[in-house]
Design a protein around this motif. Structure first.
Motif: not given
Length: 593
Positions: A228, A234, A529-530, A551-552, A575, A577, A582-583
């Protein structure tokens, strides 16, 4: 002890004296400091950049005043609390754990590379008035988005001050019966019998037992995994944007970082009790909620705070809706909710739902952890078959591979039911939850997701000339933390109704989470999300919100107080994503300027 803190006018200071009994007394100091001097017109024209920085500083002082006072008062407020939970850096002494300073060439909680860190002067030292990005959160790049936005990103909305609004839409009624007229309590008692548990005296599984039950098989979260923090993770962007003041984070196992499930809400044992352990249990854990495709199923996940090296075990629990089967036994369906927010209080999980596919569930749903069942102990359950529909079929209970289930106990519903909720209208939407333990008794916030891209009544302005709506946030009192309670511990009157004590408009649309501490609100905003990072806004009613990167795909918020009574809490989020990078679950220190 005397501490100097700025007052809300952004210019004067206040002396906070603490007597030997722990009482704080406030007295204003003479007017002076930044804002008391006049800048000539020539200077303004010649140095517009410094003017803008100064303006950001002055606006932010109003918000940071509350933050300063929080850091002063938190130790006094919680002096009587026994907080012996392990601190965040408990693993730092373990030689097997990768230290924070070895990740992505980042050192200290400012998340700045070593060659760009700024040495801060001690408090009270006279310094240059030029804004310092590391020391002044008003100059966080999130407050000044670039002129050229990231391709594919939705425009970042301009935050507006919170405004007081009516609480009438937020009167809730308790409903503990399903559509068939059966009480959930009766259904759960019969289900416990119908599942034929062994040993016969089995009642329920504690969270501590759940977290230990499937070791060493996992799944496991990777604490402080590097992904991340690397390019396009993220918490960063290729353009160099970065979430600041991150102190800890977790990545989920690859199977849970992608797929049909989407995480939404976050809470933990620091919400459950003042001591930071689960109610009537020893577990120290996070809990986070998920929804499945089209909101046709939901689950919660318990993540153990106590890890093995850099790995922490977690376990999923399927949320179910019990009902009376036509043949006599009790069966259950998946809980068809969005599960946008979760709060763990006493033995209850409160889960917010604004599911427009199933509007009958709009409100605050209550689950009792004393109903957490281990189907692995049931003589009539099959937890290996992942293809059969959830529930009772031909005498066997199926859960699509889930070993643990948690049935619904009841719902706090708004006065208007059975229709789609609408932001800024009736019935309100229950998009998230956040617990505030700085109030006495504790209180819970719930707010609305509002998407102005949708041409629906959910976010339509009151008139064509009106500003776009942002949704509302409302506050409810909880039952005191010192005794047993029912119905999820939401405080209610003799008429069995729970009423909001306050309601405000939110700073922006696309609000994903909201929480407060000592009067200072924190909101998260994400509309994708991205493409770009989300935002976290600090706000007080009537004041201009201050923006920070988040965070994204950022979602809900949770206060974690493991630093002890002398430290303000850490703010955690999750998150939604996809992908390991991303998560994530991550915590920031919002009190660092």
């Amino acid at each position: 002890m005397t501490v100097i803190s700025p007052l809300l006018d952004g210019a004067a200071t206040a002396a906070v004296a603490v007597d030997s009994g722990g009482t704080a007394a406030f007295s204003p100091a003479p007017y002076g400091g930044p804002g008391g001097t006049s800048h000539g017109g020539g200077n303004r024209n010649k140095n517009k950049k410094r003017q803008r920085q100064y303006s950001h500083q002055k606006n932010a002082q109003r918000q940071h005043a509350l933050r300063d006072l929080t850091q002063i008062l938190a130790p006094l407020q919680k002096a009587g609390t026994d907080t012996r939970a392990l601190p965040y850096n408990w693993q730092a002494a373990d030689a097997k754990t990768a230290p924070w300073t070895s990740l992505n060439d980042v050192d200290s909680v400012d998340n700045r590379s070593r060659d760009t860190q700024v040495v801060r002067e001690p408090a009270g030292t006279a310094t240059d008035t030029t804004a310092d990005p590391a020391a002044d959160s008003a100059t966080d790049p999130a407050a000044n988005p670039p002129a050229d936005p990231v391709v594919g990103a939705q425009p970042v909305p301009t935050p507006v001050p919170m405004r007081t609004t009516g609480t009438g839409d937020y009167t809730l009624s308790w409903n503990d019966r399903n559509a068939q007229g059966n009480t959930y309590g009766d259904l759960i008692r019969q289900l416990r019998q119908d599942l034929q548990f062994s040993p016969p005296g089995y009642s329920y599984t504690k969270v501590s037992e759940l977290l230990a039950g499937s070791l060493p098989g996992g799944p496991f979260a990777n604490r402080r995994c590097p992904a991340p923090m690397q390019d396009s993770g993220a918490l960063v962007t290729p353009q160099g944007e970065r979430v600041r003041n991150v102190v800890d984070w977790f990545c989920l196992a690859p199977d849970d970082a992608t797929g049909m499930w989407t995480p939404q809400g976050i809470s933990g044992t620091w919400d459950s009790t003042a001591q930071g352990t689960a109610y009537e249990d020893t577990a120290q854990a996070f809990v986070f909620s998920w929804h499945g495709p089209a909101n046709n199923a939901s689950r919660v996940t318990f993540l153990n705070e106590v890890g093995v090296g850099p790995f922490n075990h977690y376990q999923h629990v399927l949320l179910v809706n019990p009902f009376k089967d036509a043949s006599g036994p009790v069966s259950f369906d998946p809980m068809r909710i969005h599960a946008g927010g979760v709060v763990w209080y006493h033995q209850y999980l409160l889960i917010a739902d604004d599911n427009r596919e199933h509007p009958e569930n709009n409100g605050i749903l209550v689950f009792d952890l004393r109903d957490l069942f281990d189907l692995g102990l049931s003589a009539v359950s099959d937890i290996t078959n992942t293809g059969r529909p959830i529930g009772l079929h031909n005498g066997t209970y199926y859960s699509q591979g889930y070993r643990y289930i948690l049935p619904l106990r009841g719902i706090w519903r708004p006065q208007v039911t059975g229709v789609r909720c609408a932001s800024m209208s009736s019935p309100p939407c229950f998009g998230y939850l956040g617990l505030d333990r700085s109030t006495s008794p504790p209180s819970v916030l719930t707010g609305e997701w509002c998407d102005p891209r949708q041409p629906t009544p959910t976010c339509r302005p009151a008139t064509p000339q009106a500003a776009a709506p942002t949704g509302r946030v409302a506050r409810y009192r909880m039952a005191p933390d010192t005794s047993a309670c029912d119905r999820g511990c939401l405080a209610y009157g003799t008429d069995n109704r729970a009423r909001a004590t306050a309601a405000y408009t939110q700073p922006t649309p696309w609000t994903q989470g909201g929480i407060s501490w000592n009067g200072l609100y924190q909101f998260t905003m994400s509309n994708n999300r991205t493409a770009t990072l989300g935002r976290r806004y600090e706000a007080v009613p009537g004041g201009q919100p201050v923006a920070h990167f988040a965070a994204r795909g950022v979602q809900e918020l949770y206060w974690h107080r493991s630093g002890g009574p002398a430290q303000p809490p850490i703010l955690w989020s999750i998150t939604e994503g996809e992908g390991v990078k991303n998560r994530v679950l991550y915590g920031v220190n919002p009190w660092i300027p």
